[in-house]
Design a protein around this motif. Sequence first.
Motif, PDB file in Angstrom:
ATOM      1  N   TYR A  76     -50.787 -18.783  50.783  1.00 16.16           N
ATOM      2  CA  TYR A  76     -52.337 -18.840  51.491  1.00 16.16           C
ATOM      3  C   TYR A  76     -53.155 -17.461  51.539  1.00 16.16           C
ATOM      4  O   TYR A  76     -54.139 -17.551  51.723  1.00 16.16           O
ATOM      5  CB  TYR A  76     -51.826 -18.983  52.948  1.00 16.16           C
ATOM      6  CG  TYR A  76     -51.407 -20.480  53.107  1.00 16.16           C
ATOM      7  CD1 TYR A  76     -52.236 -21.465  53.177  1.00 16.16           C
ATOM      8  CD2 TYR A  76     -50.090 -20.418  53.360  1.00 16.16           C
ATOM      9  CE1 TYR A  76     -51.650 -22.897  53.294  1.00 16.16           C
ATOM     10  CE2 TYR A  76     -49.238 -21.913  53.628  1.00 16.16           C
ATOM     11  CZ  TYR A  76     -50.184 -22.899  53.688  1.00 16.16           C
ATOM     12  OH  TYR A  76     -49.911 -24.236  53.851  1.00 16.16           O
ATOM     13  N   LYS A  81     -53.963 -21.679  47.480  1.00 17.70           N
ATOM     14  CA  LYS A  81     -54.605 -22.790  48.401  1.00 17.70           C
ATOM     15  C   LYS A  81     -55.658 -23.477  47.772  1.00 17.70           C
ATOM     16  O   LYS A  81     -55.943 -24.820  48.291  1.00 17.70           O
ATOM     17  CB  LYS A  81     -54.895 -21.966  49.853  1.00 17.70           C
ATOM     18  CG  LYS A  81     -56.051 -20.865  49.349  1.00 17.70           C
ATOM     19  CD  LYS A  81     -56.481 -20.292  50.594  1.00 17.70           C
ATOM     20  CE  LYS A  81     -57.354 -19.358  50.623  1.00 17.70           C
ATOM     21  NZ  LYS A  81     -57.737 -18.427  51.770  1.00 17.70           N
ATOM     22  N   TYR A  84     -54.552 -26.460  45.761  1.00 14.92           N
ATOM     23  CA  TYR A  84     -54.256 -27.516  46.966  1.00 14.92           C
ATOM     24  C   TYR A  84     -55.396 -27.981  47.525  1.00 14.92           C
ATOM     25  O   TYR A  84     -55.365 -29.592  47.337  1.00 14.92           O
ATOM     26  CB  TYR A  84     -53.560 -26.900  48.296  1.00 14.92           C
ATOM     27  CG  TYR A  84     -52.290 -26.328  48.393  1.00 14.92           C
ATOM     28  CD1 TYR A  84     -51.542 -26.346  47.204  1.00 14.92           C
ATOM     29  CD2 TYR A  84     -51.515 -26.365  49.457  1.00 14.92           C
ATOM     30  CE1 TYR A  84     -50.221 -26.014  47.057  1.00 14.92           C
ATOM     31  CE2 TYR A  84     -50.182 -26.105  49.516  1.00 14.92           C
ATOM     32  CZ  TYR A  84     -49.489 -25.829  48.338  1.00 14.92           C
ATOM     33  OH  TYR A  84     -48.129 -25.472  48.487  1.00 14.92           O
ATOM     34  N   ILE A  91     -53.235 -29.094  53.169  1.00  8.85           N
ATOM     35  CA  ILE A  91     -53.555 -27.510  53.348  1.00  8.85           C
ATOM     36  C   ILE A  91     -51.902 -27.089  54.157  1.00  8.85           C
ATOM     37  O   ILE A  91     -51.391 -26.083  53.766  1.00  8.85           O
ATOM     38  CB  ILE A  91     -54.674 -26.865  54.047  1.00  8.85           C
ATOM     39  CG1 ILE A  91     -54.443 -25.293  53.633  1.00  8.85           C
ATOM     40  CG2 ILE A  91     -54.547 -27.394  55.432  1.00  8.85           C
ATOM     41  CD1 ILE A  91     -54.754 -25.043  52.375  1.00  8.85           C
ATOM     42  N   TYR A  92     -51.447 -27.960  54.927  1.00  5.47           N
ATOM     43  CA  TYR A  92     -50.443 -27.666  55.704  1.00  5.47           C
ATOM     44  C   TYR A  92     -48.855 -27.917  54.976  1.00  5.47           C
ATOM     45  O   TYR A  92     -47.816 -27.599  55.306  1.00  5.47           O
ATOM     46  CB  TYR A  92     -50.346 -28.420  56.825  1.00  5.47           C
ATOM     47  CG  TYR A  92     -50.103 -29.905  56.833  1.00  5.47           C
ATOM     48  CD1 TYR A  92     -48.877 -30.801  56.470  1.00  5.47           C
ATOM     49  CD2 TYR A  92     -51.388 -30.561  56.900  1.00  5.47           C
ATOM     50  CE1 TYR A  92     -49.064 -31.973  56.252  1.00  5.47           C
ATOM     51  CE2 TYR A  92     -51.333 -32.054  56.708  1.00  5.47           C
ATOM     52  CZ  TYR A  92     -50.033 -32.732  56.531  1.00  5.47           C
ATOM     53  OH  TYR A  92     -50.065 -33.927  56.363  1.00  5.47           O
ATOM     54  N   LEU A 152     -49.258 -16.091  57.963  1.00  2.51           N
ATOM     55  CA  LEU A 152     -50.612 -16.860  57.850  1.00  2.51           C
ATOM     56  C   LEU A 152     -51.781 -15.941  58.409  1.00  2.51           C
ATOM     57  O   LEU A 152     -52.949 -15.931  58.005  1.00  2.51           O
ATOM     58  CB  LEU A 152     -50.653 -18.162  58.629  1.00  2.51           C
ATOM     59  CG  LEU A 152     -49.948 -19.171  58.216  1.00  2.51           C
ATOM     60  CD1 LEU A 152     -49.881 -20.380  59.340  1.00  2.51           C
ATOM     61  CD2 LEU A 152     -50.279 -19.774  56.956  1.00  2.51           C
ATOM     62  N   LYS A 155     -52.422 -10.764  55.294  1.00  2.00           N
ATOM     63  CA  LYS A 155     -52.601 -11.209  53.880  1.00  2.00           C
ATOM     64  C   LYS A 155     -52.319  -9.934  53.270  1.00  2.00           C
ATOM     65  O   LYS A 155     -51.852 -10.053  51.951  1.00  2.00           O
ATOM     66  CB  LYS A 155     -54.092 -11.487  53.491  1.00  2.00           C
ATOM     67  CG  LYS A 155     -54.623 -12.564  54.457  1.00  2.00           C
ATOM     68  CD  LYS A 155     -53.826 -13.850  54.209  1.00  2.00           C
ATOM     69  CE  LYS A 155     -54.493 -14.978  54.815  1.00  2.00           C
ATOM     70  NZ  LYS A 155     -55.584 -15.046  55.117  1.00  2.00           N
ATOM     71  N   LEU A 232     -54.612 -22.644  59.892  1.00  2.67           N
ATOM     72  CA  LEU A 232     -54.558 -23.475  58.494  1.00  2.67           C
ATOM     73  C   LEU A 232     -56.025 -24.380  58.479  1.00  2.67           C
ATOM     74  O   LEU A 232     -56.375 -24.342  57.544  1.00  2.67           O
ATOM     75  CB  LEU A 232     -53.492 -24.540  58.770  1.00  2.67           C
ATOM     76  CG  LEU A 232     -52.026 -24.009  58.478  1.00  2.67           C
ATOM     77  CD1 LEU A 232     -51.166 -25.007  58.669  1.00  2.67           C
ATOM     78  CD2 LEU A 232     -51.879 -23.523  57.189  1.00  2.67           C
ATOM     79  N   GLN A 235     -58.296 -21.829  56.921  1.00  2.00           N
ATOM     80  CA  GLN A 235     -58.002 -21.765  55.566  1.00  2.00           C
ATOM     81  C   GLN A 235     -58.708 -22.961  54.957  1.00  2.00           C
ATOM     82  O   GLN A 235     -59.252 -22.802  53.721  1.00  2.00           O
ATOM     83  CB  GLN A 235     -56.550 -21.699  55.229  1.00  2.00           C
ATOM     84  CG  GLN A 235     -55.740 -20.354  55.831  1.00  2.00           C
ATOM     85  CD  GLN A 235     -55.449 -19.573  54.615  1.00  2.00           C
ATOM     86  OE1 GLN A 235     -56.076 -19.630  53.478  1.00  2.00           O
ATOM     87  NE2 GLN A 235     -54.854 -18.282  55.137  1.00  2.00           N
ATOM     88  N   LYS A 236     -58.589 -24.041  55.386  1.00  2.00           N
ATOM     89  CA  LYS A 236     -59.048 -25.235  54.648  1.00  2.00           C
ATOM     90  C   LYS A 236     -60.700 -25.292  54.593  1.00  2.00           C
ATOM     91  O   LYS A 236     -61.271 -25.891  53.626  1.00  2.00           O
ATOM     92  CB  LYS A 236     -58.716 -26.406  55.786  1.00  2.00           C
ATOM     93  CG  LYS A 236     -59.258 -27.895  54.837  1.00  2.00           C
ATOM     94  CD  LYS A 236     -58.670 -28.918  55.622  1.00  2.00           C
ATOM     95  CE  LYS A 236     -58.974 -30.201  54.951  1.00  2.00           C
ATOM     96  NZ  LYS A 236     -58.533 -31.601  55.860  1.00  2.00           N
TER      97      LYS A 236
END
Length: 238
Positions: A76, A81, A84, A91-92, A152, A155, A232, A235-236
Amino acid sequence: MNCYLYSLVLQWKLDIRSKSLLVTFYIVPLIFFLIMGGIFTSVMPEMGSTLIQSMIVMSVSMGAFLGLPPSLVEIYGSNIKKIYNANGVPIYLGLVSILLSAFVHLMMTCIVILLLAPILFEASLPTQLPLFFLALSIYMIVSLCIGSLLGLTLKNQAKLTMIAQLVFLPSIMLSGIMFPISLLPDFLQILGRVFPAYWGYRLMLGNDFSLENLWYLILVSCIAVMTCILLLNKQKSE
């Protein structure tokens, strides 16, 4: 369903080949168990009744706080990602695969400790193994939820290592697994209750699943899960 199974098997193979996970999930916890188990039972023979629970708390804490988060950063915190999203993969999925794989790895380490401790150090086995494994699973899930939150949120690997150590070290020093918590000053006794290791250790010792012993673990896991879902979703959308 096949996609999820394939992802889990793939993650398992990647974990087996990962030197960092091999160190944090197996080598260091088992070496610590072999060395400190002998020291503890020699200096404090009465610790044989709690040795298994103590070593398991240390092993789970190390795997969840030091081993799991870097694996999440690799996914992530990188372009994986984006792959994905481009291929329509949820994403999970990466998080779920890593969590399930980590759970299995840690459970295997705990079983090794459970089997070897009575043979090597004459440690006492838990009286009710089904309840013990239930308590262990609860503590492991809560710890992995916190580890997921770290992975998460942070970073930067250097910052992640520093923060993870700040969670890991108090977890084993202030939980009562190294020495009786009553020897600590009142302030440190209160601080120790902030970390799930304190509650997980006592849950495995007493097999008492009353709300008094479970409420904090439930609260922490719910907060961690909800925060991970929000992260998440963020992130998506990025």
